[in-house]
Write a protein that holds these residues in place. Structure first.
Motif, PDB file in Angstrom:
ATOM      1  N   TRP A  46       0.871  -1.171   0.000  1.00 26.09           N
ATOM      2  CA  TRP A  46       0.000   0.000   0.000  1.00 26.09           C
ATOM      3  C   TRP A  46       0.904   1.215   0.000  1.00 26.09           C
ATOM      4  N   VAL A  47       0.625   2.148  -0.908  1.00 27.38           N
ATOM      5  CA  VAL A  47       1.458   3.336  -1.093  1.00 27.38           C
ATOM      6  C   VAL A  47       0.716   4.570  -0.594  1.00 27.38           C
ATOM      7  N   ARG A  48       1.444   5.451   0.071  1.00 24.86           N
ATOM      8  CA  ARG A  48       0.908   6.738   0.518  1.00 24.86           C
ATOM      9  C   ARG A  48       1.928   7.811   0.120  1.00 24.86           C
ATOM     10  N   ASP A  49       1.468   8.843  -0.559  1.00 24.40           N
ATOM     11  CA  ASP A  49       2.328   9.949  -0.999  1.00 24.40           C
ATOM     12  C   ASP A  49       3.521   9.467  -1.827  1.00 24.40           C
ATOM     13  N   GLY A  50       3.315   8.431  -2.628  1.00 27.69           N
ATOM     14  CA  GLY A  50       4.360   7.918  -3.508  1.00 27.69           C
ATOM     15  C   GLY A  50       5.372   6.998  -2.864  1.00 27.69           C
ATOM     16  N   HIS A  51       5.183   6.672  -1.578  1.00 29.71           N
ATOM     17  CA  HIS A  51       6.124   5.801  -0.859  1.00 29.71           C
ATOM     18  C   HIS A  51       5.370   4.622  -0.250  1.00 29.71           C
ATOM     19  N   PRO A  52       6.045   3.476  -0.106  1.00 34.81           N
ATOM     20  CA  PRO A  52       5.381   2.353   0.564  1.00 34.81           C
ATOM     21  C   PRO A  52       5.032   2.701   2.006  1.00 34.81           C
ATOM     22  N   ALA A  53       3.795   2.396   2.402  1.00 36.29           N
ATOM     23  CA  ALA A  53       3.337   2.680   3.770  1.00 36.29           C
ATOM     24  C   ALA A  53       3.127   1.392   4.556  1.00 36.29           C
ATOM     25  N   GLN A  54       2.675   0.346   3.877  1.00 32.19           N
ATOM     26  CA  GLN A  54       2.467  -0.967   4.491  1.00 32.19           C
ATOM     27  C   GLN A  54       2.705  -2.027   3.427  1.00 32.19           C
ATOM     28  N   PHE A  55       3.077  -3.228   3.872  1.00 33.45           N
ATOM     29  CA  PHE A  55       3.199  -4.345   2.936  1.00 33.45           C
ATOM     30  C   PHE A  55       2.897  -5.648   3.658  1.00 33.45           C
ATOM     31  N   VAL A  56       2.463  -6.614   2.864  1.00 32.04           N
ATOM     32  CA  VAL A  56       2.196  -7.954   3.386  1.00 32.04           C
ATOM     33  C   VAL A  56       3.262  -8.878   2.826  1.00 32.04           C
ATOM     34  N   TRP A  57       3.954  -9.542   3.737  1.00 26.07           N
ATOM     35  CA  TRP A  57       4.986 -10.509   3.361  1.00 26.07           C
ATOM     36  C   TRP A  57       4.781 -11.750   4.211  1.00 26.07           C
ATOM     37  N   ARG A  58       4.643 -12.876   3.547  1.00 23.70           N
ATOM     38  CA  ARG A  58       4.448 -14.158   4.223  1.00 23.70           C
ATOM     39  C   ARG A  58       3.296 -14.090   5.229  1.00 23.70           C
ATOM     40  N   ASP A  59       2.167 -13.526   4.751  1.00 26.04           N
ATOM     41  CA  ASP A  59       0.919 -13.436   5.524  1.00 26.04           C
ATOM     42  C   ASP A  59       1.013 -12.556   6.764  1.00 26.04           C
ATOM     43  N   ARG A  60       1.985 -11.669   6.820  1.00 26.34           N
ATOM     44  CA  ARG A  60       2.107 -10.727   7.951  1.00 26.34           C
ATOM     45  C   ARG A  60       2.079  -9.304   7.415  1.00 26.34           C
ATOM     46  N   LEU A  61       1.358  -8.437   8.106  1.00 23.61           N
ATOM     47  CA  LEU A  61       1.258  -7.035   7.728  1.00 23.61           C
ATOM     48  C   LEU A  61       2.367  -6.236   8.416  1.00 23.61           C
ATOM     49  N   TYR A  62       3.162  -5.539   7.621  1.00 20.55           N
ATOM     50  CA  TYR A  62       4.245  -4.696   8.114  1.00 20.55           C
ATOM     51  C   TYR A  62       3.883  -3.236   7.884  1.00 20.55           C
ATOM     52  N   THR A  63       4.143  -2.401   8.871  1.00 21.31           N
ATOM     53  CA  THR A  63       3.928  -0.965   8.759  1.00 21.31           C
ATOM     54  C   THR A  63       5.282  -0.285   8.638  1.00 21.31           C
ATOM     55  N   VAL A  64       5.425   0.516   7.594  1.00 21.26           N
ATOM     56  CA  VAL A  64       6.686   1.227   7.366  1.00 21.26           C
ATOM     57  C   VAL A  64       6.787   2.371   8.367  1.00 21.26           C
ATOM     58  N   ARG A  65       7.848   2.367   9.150  1.00 16.83           N
ATOM     59  CA  ARG A  65       8.086   3.417  10.144  1.00 16.83           C
ATOM     60  C   ARG A  65       8.983   4.516   9.618  1.00 16.83           C
ATOM     61  N   GLU A  66       9.902   4.165   8.708  1.00 13.52           N
ATOM     62  CA  GLU A  66      10.795   5.175   8.135  1.00 13.52           C
ATOM     63  C   GLU A  66      11.312   4.719   6.775  1.00 13.52           C
ATOM     64  N   ILE A  67      11.535   5.692   5.904  1.00 17.55           N
ATOM     65  CA  ILE A  67      12.202   5.457   4.624  1.00 17.55           C
ATOM     66  C   ILE A  67      13.674   5.777   4.860  1.00 17.55           C
ATOM     67  N   GLN A  68      14.518   4.766   4.748  1.00 20.66           N
ATOM     68  CA  GLN A  68      15.945   4.964   4.996  1.00 20.66           C
ATOM     69  C   GLN A  68      16.696   5.370   3.735  1.00 20.66           C
ATOM     70  N   ASP A  69      16.230   4.879   2.587  1.00 17.30           N
ATOM     71  CA  ASP A  69      16.886   5.201   1.320  1.00 17.30           C
ATOM     72  C   ASP A  69      15.904   4.938   0.188  1.00 17.30           C
ATOM     73  N   HIS A  70      16.095   5.623  -0.932  1.00 12.65           N
ATOM     74  CA  HIS A  70      15.262   5.431  -2.118  1.00 12.65           C
ATOM     75  C   HIS A  70      16.111   5.721  -3.338  1.00 12.65           C
ATOM     76  N   TRP A  71      16.062   4.845  -4.350  1.00 11.66           N
ATOM     77  CA  TRP A  71      16.796   5.069  -5.587  1.00 11.66           C
ATOM     78  C   TRP A  71      16.035   4.441  -6.740  1.00 11.66           C
ATOM     79  N   VAL A  72      16.353   4.911  -7.955  1.00 14.60           N
ATOM     80  CA  VAL A  72      15.676   4.460  -9.168  1.00 14.60           C
ATOM     81  C   VAL A  72      16.731   3.998 -10.157  1.00 14.60           C
ATOM     82  N   VAL A  73      16.453   2.850 -10.814  1.00 15.68           N
ATOM     83  CA  VAL A  73      17.359   2.305 -11.820  1.00 15.68           C
ATOM     84  C   VAL A  73      16.562   2.103 -13.105  1.00 15.68           C
TER      85      VAL A  73
END
Length: 88
Positions: A12-39
Motif C-alpha cells: 500500500w502506497v501513501r504519498d508515492g512511498h510504501p506505507a504498508q506491505f504484506v509478506w508471508r501473511d504478515r502485515l508490516y507498517t513502514v516506520r521510516e524510509i531509509q533510502d530510495h533510488w531508481v534504476v
C-alpha cells in the motif's frame, strides 16, 4: 546480517512511498524510509518500447513487536513489488 528473498509482496502506497506491505501473511507498517533510488531498465533487454524502471526503497518496518530493515522493489513495467532483502 541480511538475507536475500525476492518474494512477491502486496504494498500500500501513501504519498508515492510504501506505507504498508504484506509478506508471508504478515502485515508490516513502514516506520521510516531509509533510502530510495531508481534504476532505469536496459532498453536492449526488453521488447517493449517503454522498458520502465525499477524503484527501490530501504525501509524500517514493524509487524507487531518484530522490527527490521527491508529492501523493497517496484517494477514500473510489470507493476509488481518484491521484497528483495531483510536485515535482522
Amino acid at each position: 546480517m541480511s538475507r536475500l528473498y525476492g518474494d512477491p509482496i502486496e504494498v500500500w502506497v501513501r504519498d508515492g512511498h510504501p506505507a504498508q506491505f504484506v509478506w508471508r501473511d504478515r502485515l508490516y507498517t513502514v516506520r521510516e524510509i531509509q533510502d530510495h533510488w531508481v534504476v532505469a531498465r536496459e532498453w536492449w533487454k526488453t521488447s517493449d518500447a517503454d522498458p520502465g524502471e525499477r524503484r527501490f526503497w530501504r525501509v524500517g518496518a514493524a509487524a507487531g513487536k518484530e522490527v527490521g530493515t527491508y529492501e523493497l522493489r517496484f517494477d514500473t513495467a510489470s507493476g509488481g513489488w518484491l521484497l528483495l532483502r531483510a536485515w535482522d
